[in-house]
Design an enzyme around this catalytic site. Sequence first.
Site, PDB file in Angstrom:
ATOM      1  CE  LYS A  63     -96.196  55.404  30.777  1.00 46.27           C
ATOM      2  NZ  LYS A  63     -97.034  56.581  30.594  1.00 46.27           N
TER       3      LYS A  63
ATOM      4  CE  LYS B  31     -93.170  62.910  34.011  1.00 46.99           C
ATOM      5  NZ  LYS B  31     -94.280  62.189  34.481  1.00 46.99           N
TER       6      LYS B  31
ATOM      7  CE  LYS C 264     -99.531  64.734  28.840  1.00 47.10           C
ATOM      8  NZ  LYS C 264     -99.732  63.304  28.865  1.00 47.10           N
TER       9      LYS C 264
HETATM   10  N1  AQP Z   1     -89.688  60.123  36.153  1.00 50.30           N
HETATM   11  C1  AQP Z   1     -90.551  59.826  37.111  1.00 50.30           C
HETATM   12  N2  AQP Z   1     -90.155  59.843  38.398  1.00 50.30           N
HETATM   13  C2  AQP Z   1     -91.032  59.538  39.379  1.00 50.30           C
HETATM   14  N3  AQP Z   1     -92.319  59.197  39.175  1.00 50.30           N
HETATM   15  C3  AQP Z   1     -92.764  59.166  37.904  1.00 50.30           C
HETATM   16  N4  AQP Z   1     -93.965  58.882  37.366  1.00 50.30           N
HETATM   17  C4  AQP Z   1     -93.884  58.971  36.020  1.00 50.30           C
HETATM   18  N5  AQP Z   1     -92.632  59.334  35.659  1.00 50.30           N
HETATM   19  C5  AQP Z   1     -91.908  59.471  36.805  1.00 50.30           C
HETATM   20  C6  AQP Z   1     -95.160  58.531  38.141  1.00 50.30           C
HETATM   21  O1  AQP Z   1     -95.751  57.389  37.563  1.00 50.30           O
HETATM   22  C7  AQP Z   1     -97.171  57.448  37.676  1.00 50.30           C
HETATM   23  C8  AQP Z   1     -97.876  57.099  36.404  1.00 50.30           C
HETATM   24  O2  AQP Z   1     -97.512  57.893  35.356  1.00 50.30           O
HETATM   25  P1  AQP Z   1     -98.216  57.753  33.913  1.00 50.30           P
HETATM   26  O3  AQP Z   1     -97.568  56.683  33.176  1.00 50.30           O
HETATM   27  O4  AQP Z   1     -99.684  57.641  34.023  1.00 50.30           O
HETATM   28  O5  AQP Z   1     -97.975  59.140  33.265  1.00 50.30           O
HETATM   29  P2  AQP Z   1     -96.889  60.223  33.356  1.00 50.30           P
HETATM   30  O6  AQP Z   1     -96.681  60.670  34.776  1.00 50.30           O
HETATM   31  O7  AQP Z   1     -97.325  61.266  32.390  1.00 50.30           O
HETATM   32  O8  AQP Z   1     -95.570  59.489  32.894  1.00 50.30           O
HETATM   33  P3  AQP Z   1     -94.743  59.685  31.535  1.00 50.30           P
HETATM   34  O9  AQP Z   1     -93.668  58.665  31.549  1.00 50.30           O
HETATM   35  O10 AQP Z   1     -94.303  61.098  31.361  1.00 50.30           O
HETATM   36  O11 AQP Z   1     -95.806  59.249  30.481  1.00 50.30           O
HETATM   37  P4  AQP Z   1     -96.324  59.951  29.171  1.00 50.30           P
HETATM   38  O12 AQP Z   1     -95.091  60.169  28.379  1.00 50.30           O
HETATM   39  O13 AQP Z   1     -97.245  58.969  28.593  1.00 50.30           O
HETATM   40  O14 AQP Z   1     -97.009  61.228  29.584  1.00 50.30           O
HETATM   41  C9  AQP Z   1     -97.510  58.830  38.224  1.00 50.30           C
HETATM   42  O15 AQP Z   1     -97.807  58.681  39.604  1.00 50.30           O
HETATM   43  C10 AQP Z   1     -96.236  59.613  38.040  1.00 50.30           C
HETATM   44  O16 AQP Z   1     -96.083  60.612  39.033  1.00 50.30           O
END
Ligand code: AQP
Length: 336
Positions: A203, A200, A118
């Site tokens: 969001k 992956k 990050k």
């Molecule tokens: N693409 C994915 N496939 C499966 N599981 C996913 N998770 C996130 N993206 C996928 C799971 O969702 C939970 C919560 O995630 P989060 O929103 O706290 O943060 P993240 O994992 O960092 O998701 P993003 O979308 O990539 O968010 P940003 O962009 O804000 O960092 C977790 O259990 C994760 O495994």
Amino acid sequence: MEPTQQPRKIILSGMQPTNNLTIGQYCGALRNWVELQHQYDSLFCVVDQHAITVRQEPAKLRKRTLDVAAMYMAAGIDPDVSTLFVQSSVPEHTQLAWVLECLAGFGEVSRMTQFKDKSAQHADNVNVGLFTYPVLMAADILLYNADLVPVGEDQRQHLELTRNLAERFNFHYSPTFTVPEPYIPKVGAKIMSLQEPEKKMSKSDANEKATIFLTDSDAEIRSKIKRAVTDSGTDIRFDAERRHGVANLMTLYHITTGASIAEIEQEFVGLGYAEFKEAVGEAIVAFIAPVRSRYEALRADEDTLKATLRRGGEHARDRARKTLRKVYKKTGFVEL
Ligand code: AQP
């Protein structure tokens, strides 16, 4: 004689309100939470304090925090069954984090790979919060003595740190915290980006075409699936190593229809990508539409939504306060 009832194990999880939730969060986490809430004493929070480790616009953060909470409920989290709350409404999280920070080694926190990733992504804003984030996450978990934490592979290292901090506190003072275990769901699926399927789905991806949000309209879903990156092959065959794009669409079709991968391969024998993508698009539309309409109804009544979160926050706080009081006492803070 009445059988003695074992207290239910405690489970805690949360998501960052950095944007609307995607079908990735639904498949990888939310749908499991919905099942788990009936077996465990469950706490689900919207971790807005984690979100500000990356710069956020205040009005958007406020809105998205409520959006995410409404989406939890639309997906099936029942606030009468689970404790549903917003992290910043329970100040004990940051209070415990400070005590834990004073137990955490600079070296061990420096080894967290997510911090390295990050800080490379946000080189213009490598703040101290981004560095201490895993300690706040440890506080989130230890405050409620969670037995189990559903985590993806990317969070495993943070959970290991949480376990070390719990053990360290218990050793230096006296047994206080439950040492949590990772919970690896029986059904897990990692959903990949529609545009760069080796990555992956996220969001906060700058390219909106890469992501299916749970708030997307039917037309947006169809169009994003139609434009999803595949490969130069022609047949519909699952190969997660070499054909990431097609494998990802097959996973999405599997999740949204319940058909097995073998059944999907069978269904599309002799058909091309165009027919396959159309079927995947329709399956996702049918799957998301009811979630989206429940979400819209819940989100439209903001007073009720806030009241639900307030009630969840009070419940969480009652529990958090008890743990923090013990921690403060053991640490040597005078109780006045
Ligand atoms: N693409 C994915 N496939 C499966 N599981 C996913 N998770 C996130 N993206 C996928 C799971 O969702 C939970 C919560 O995630 P989060 O929103 O706290 O943060 P993240 O994992 O960092 O998701 P993003 O979308 O990539 O968010 P940003 O962009 O804000 O960092 C977790 O259990 C994760 O495994």
